[in-house]
Design an enzyme around this catalytic site. Sequence first.
Site, PDB file in Angstrom:
ATOM      1  N   ASP A  24       0.827  -1.210   0.000  1.00  0.00           N
ATOM      2  CA  ASP A  24       0.000   0.000   0.000  1.00  0.00           C
ATOM      3  C   ASP A  24       0.864   1.264   0.000  1.00  0.00           C
ATOM      4  OD1 ASP A  24      -2.413   1.382   0.006  1.00  0.00           O
ATOM      5  OD2 ASP A  24      -2.508   1.463   2.188  1.00  0.00           O
ATOM      6  N   HIS A  41       1.975   3.274  -9.095  1.00  0.00           N
ATOM      7  CA  HIS A  41       1.754   1.850  -9.364  1.00  0.00           C
ATOM      8  C   HIS A  41       2.914   1.276 -10.182  1.00  0.00           C
ATOM      9  CE1 HIS A  41      -2.055   2.257  -7.490  1.00  0.00           C
ATOM     10  NE2 HIS A  41      -2.672   2.881  -8.474  1.00  0.00           N
ATOM     11  N   LEU A 135       9.923 -21.160  -4.547  1.00  0.00           N
ATOM     12  CA  LEU A 135       9.048 -20.213  -3.839  1.00  0.00           C
ATOM     13  C   LEU A 135       7.662 -20.268  -4.465  1.00  0.00           C
ATOM     14  CD1 LEU A 135       8.615 -17.707  -1.913  1.00  0.00           C
ATOM     15  CD2 LEU A 135       9.262 -16.288  -3.867  1.00  0.00           C
TER      16      LEU A 135
HETATM   17  C1  IPE Z   1      -5.473  -2.640   0.102  1.00  0.00           C
HETATM   18  O1  IPE Z   1      -5.148  -1.298  -0.099  1.00  0.00           O
HETATM   19  C2  IPE Z   1      -5.450  -3.390  -1.188  1.00  0.00           C
HETATM   20  C3  IPE Z   1      -4.169  -3.481  -1.861  1.00  0.00           C
HETATM   21  C4  IPE Z   1      -3.003  -3.057  -1.419  1.00  0.00           C
HETATM   22  C5  IPE Z   1      -4.199  -4.129  -3.132  1.00  0.00           C
HETATM   23  P1  IPE Z   1      -6.260  -0.171  -0.190  1.00  0.00           P
HETATM   24  O2  IPE Z   1      -5.533   1.108  -0.372  1.00  0.00           O
HETATM   25  O3  IPE Z   1      -7.266  -0.515  -1.207  1.00  0.00           O
HETATM   26  O4  IPE Z   1      -6.927  -0.261   1.239  1.00  0.00           O
HETATM   27  P2  IPE Z   1      -7.789   0.820   2.019  1.00  0.00           P
HETATM   28  O5  IPE Z   1      -8.820   1.336   1.063  1.00  0.00           O
HETATM   29  O6  IPE Z   1      -6.861   1.925   2.440  1.00  0.00           O
HETATM   30  O7  IPE Z   1      -8.346   0.089   3.205  1.00  0.00           O
HETATM   31  C1  IPE Z   2      -1.832   0.216  -3.266  1.00  0.00           C
HETATM   32  O1  IPE Z   2      -1.572   1.574  -3.284  1.00  0.00           O
HETATM   33  C2  IPE Z   2      -2.132  -0.333  -4.643  1.00  0.00           C
HETATM   34  C3  IPE Z   2      -3.527  -0.712  -4.846  1.00  0.00           C
HETATM   35  C4  IPE Z   2      -4.458  -0.674  -3.948  1.00  0.00           C
HETATM   36  C5  IPE Z   2      -3.889  -1.145  -6.172  1.00  0.00           C
HETATM   37  P1  IPE Z   2      -2.743   2.645  -3.267  1.00  0.00           P
HETATM   38  O2  IPE Z   2      -3.133   2.931  -4.687  1.00  0.00           O
HETATM   39  O3  IPE Z   2      -3.835   2.230  -2.369  1.00  0.00           O
HETATM   40  O4  IPE Z   2      -1.977   3.901  -2.667  1.00  0.00           O
HETATM   41  P2  IPE Z   2      -2.560   4.944  -1.609  1.00  0.00           P
HETATM   42  O5  IPE Z   2      -2.996   4.160  -0.410  1.00  0.00           O
HETATM   43  O6  IPE Z   2      -3.683   5.664  -2.292  1.00  0.00           O
HETATM   44  O7  IPE Z   2      -1.383   5.808  -1.315  1.00  0.00           O
HETATM   45 MG    MG Z   3      -4.129   2.461  -0.377  1.00  0.00          MG
END
Ligand code: IPE
Ligand code: IPE
Ligand code: MG
Length: 250
Positions: A24, A41, A135
């Site tokens: 995240d 990303h 793995l």
């Molecule tokens: C969780 O992250 C899902 C992934 C990392 C793929 P999110 O960014 O979607 O989670 P929330 O919305 O902060 O809970």
């Molecule tokens: C995690 O990073 C990737 C996915 C959930 C696909 P985020 O896109 O949630 O990044 P933040 O949390 O908005 O910084």
């Molecule tokens: Mg996020």
Amino acid sequence: MHSSPSGLAAAAPPLPCHVAIVMDGNGRWASGQGRERSAGHHSGLGPVRTVIEAAARHGIEALTLFAFSSENWSRPASEVAGLMNLFCDALDAELPMLQTNGVRLRFIGELSALEARLRARIDAATAATAANSRLRLQVAVSYGGRQDILAAARRVAARCERGELRSSELSAEEFAAGLALAGLPDPDLFIRTGGEQRISNFLLWNLAYAELYFTETLWPDFSAADFEIALQHFAGRQRRFGLTGTQVAS
Ligand code: IPE
Ligand code: IPE
Ligand code: MG
């Protein structure tokens, strides 16, 4: 290799068998640089490579990465489309790295929701790495922990309806055989980058006794050294599984 002051090799610290990671913070990483979320990303691919190589090097048995949740479908369509393109490109580009590291790849989640182009690449990469055994890598895409448990519940309910199973005889092991991670040990280390301290509908059943490790580091910045720190935290935990500390120590 660890060596003690006496010169004798110290026992290796306990390593997790299975590491699960919520990757995240990509969006915030990009915003912090005045860039589009998609840049975050893209930059998240480097740490994916890093943790795969580190896990393989350590002899960790399984790694499960949360790449896209069931709930992430509700993000702006352009971000979702960008992510799906990124998954396609990454599967093409990273296949040699997976082979070099002996990675057996599998995707978990509601894969029928993915476009055919991506599903075809997933099938090809899964088949191409099926014989690897160093793995086991699970990538969770369109995955939700509740949806996973619901699918397992439907599976046992259908068996009951067919008269193959009495509900009173259902064991936890048999139930878990219907979950996405069937056949793998439960994750013993859960890592979440990006500072949020929540599960966000990841592996709800399987994380029951995982050691939780949260770091403020945003996923695109997560390095091999950060992974080592998470492993050190794990090695320092006493896992009690409901027993007392004294019972575990004896
Ligand atoms: C969780 O992250 C899902 C992934 C990392 C793929 P999110 O960014 O979607 O989670 P929330 O919305 O902060 O809970
Ligand atoms: C995690 O990073 C990737 C996915 C959930 C696909 P985020 O896109 O949630 O990044 P933040 O949390 O908005 O910084
Ligand atoms: Mg996020």
